[in-house]
Write a protein that holds these residues in place. Structure first.
Motif, short mmCIF file in Angstrom:
data_model
loop_
_atom_site.label_atom_id
_atom_site.label_comp_id
_atom_site.label_asym_id
_atom_site.label_seq_id
_atom_site.Cartn_x
_atom_site.Cartn_y
_atom_site.Cartn_z
N GLU A 3 67.26 -25.08 -8.93
CA GLU A 3 66.14 -24.23 -8.57
C GLU A 3 65.52 -24.70 -7.27
O GLU A 3 65.21 -25.89 -7.10
N ARG A 6 60.77 -22.84 -3.55
CA ARG A 6 60.07 -21.56 -3.59
C ARG A 6 60.12 -20.95 -4.99
O ARG A 6 59.11 -20.48 -5.51
N GLU A 7 61.31 -20.96 -5.59
CA GLU A 7 61.47 -20.40 -6.93
C GLU A 7 60.66 -21.19 -7.96
O GLU A 7 60.06 -20.61 -8.87
N ARG A 8 60.65 -22.51 -7.81
CA ARG A 8 59.90 -23.34 -8.76
C ARG A 8 58.41 -23.06 -8.66
O ARG A 8 57.72 -22.96 -9.68
N LYS A 10 56.98 -20.31 -7.65
CA LYS A 10 56.72 -18.99 -8.20
C LYS A 10 56.71 -19.03 -9.72
O LYS A 10 55.85 -18.42 -10.36
N ARG A 11 57.67 -19.76 -10.29
CA ARG A 11 57.72 -19.88 -11.74
C ARG A 11 56.48 -20.59 -12.27
O ARG A 11 55.90 -20.16 -13.29
N ARG A 14 53.45 -18.26 -12.04
CA ARG A 14 53.52 -17.24 -13.09
C ARG A 14 53.11 -17.82 -14.44
O ARG A 14 52.33 -17.21 -15.17
N TYR A 52 53.24 -10.56 -10.42
CA TYR A 52 53.99 -11.26 -11.47
C TYR A 52 54.01 -10.48 -12.78
O TYR A 52 54.97 -10.61 -13.56
#
Length: 230
Positions: A3, A6-8, A10-11, A14, A52
């Motif tokens: 991961e 950026r993805e982390r 965002k997760r 959320r 989200y």
């Protein structure tokens, strides 16, 4: 693939918004909390919340996919030689013994259940019904796939309906006792006995339907997402 940063982020954002929303809903009641209040408490904009989560209900039901696929997942991951019903029985009893949240029987589950039961939101109540119906359809589809049932065979749907009804009734019974003030430790022994009895009653009708015998090939649809079989 690991991961990315950026993805982390965002997760994590959320999850933080969802956790704060759930806390507000449980504390104040679903009907009494606005998306704007969730945004203020989470220190984000309302637009960020909607980036989200499509709806207010999505903020609360962020584990909808997990709930809908719970029973079908248990069947797909059952042990060699274990029938669909045996796998579901094993998983349900394990959740009772470990107080795991997946069936709603856990410490603090009464507060979440009370919030759901006191809500007058038609959209939330509709979503909850849809989730239960989707869970039953997913189980029926998995059973049909696992045994190679034809399109006109109602057996998978009948089995799924019976299992879903038993699970719902047992969970409702546990929740009613929690809402009456009983602790999960006090409820667990009796709930386990009644669950065992309920699955025994199903066993007499469903029996070894869907048993996976040792050495039998694993259906392609049961392969893990990474391409490795069970």
């Amino acid at each position: 693939m690991s991961e990315g940063l950026r993805e982390r982020k965002k997760r994590e954002t959320r999850q933080r918004i969802s956790d704060i929303a759930t806390w507000l809903f449980v504390t104040k009641g679903f009907d009494n909390v606005t998306v704007a209040e969730v945004a203020r408490t989470a220190d984000v904009s309302v637009n960020t919340v909607f980036n989200y989560f499509r709806t207010k209900e999505d903020l609360l039901l962020d584990r909808q996919g997990e709930v809908e696929n719970l029973l079908s997942g248990v069947v797909r991951e059952r042990h060699p030689g274990e029938s669909a019903l045996q796998a579901l029985r094993r998983d349900f009893l394990d959740a009772i013994d470990t107080r795991h949240h997946r069936y709603g029987f856990h410490e603090g589950g009464d507060a979440f259940a009370r919030m759901l039961m006191t809500s007058r939101s038609p959209s939330l109540n509709a979503r909850l019904r849809e989730m239960n119906e989707a869970r039953e359809r997913a189980l029926a589809a998995t059973l049909a796939d696992e045994v190679g049932a034809g399109p006109g065979d109602l057996t998978p749907a009948l089995v799924a309906a019976q299992v879903s009804a038993v699970v719902d009734r047992l969970v409702t019974h546990a929740v009613e006792r929690m809402l009456a003030g009983e602790t999960v430790d006090a409820i667990a022994p009796g709930l386990r006995r009644q669950a065992e009895r309920a699955f025994e009653m199903l066993e007499s009708g469903i029996g070894d339907y869907g048993a996976r015998h040792p050495g039998s090939p694993v259906p392609a649809s049961a392969a893990r997402p990474d391409g490795e079989s069970e």
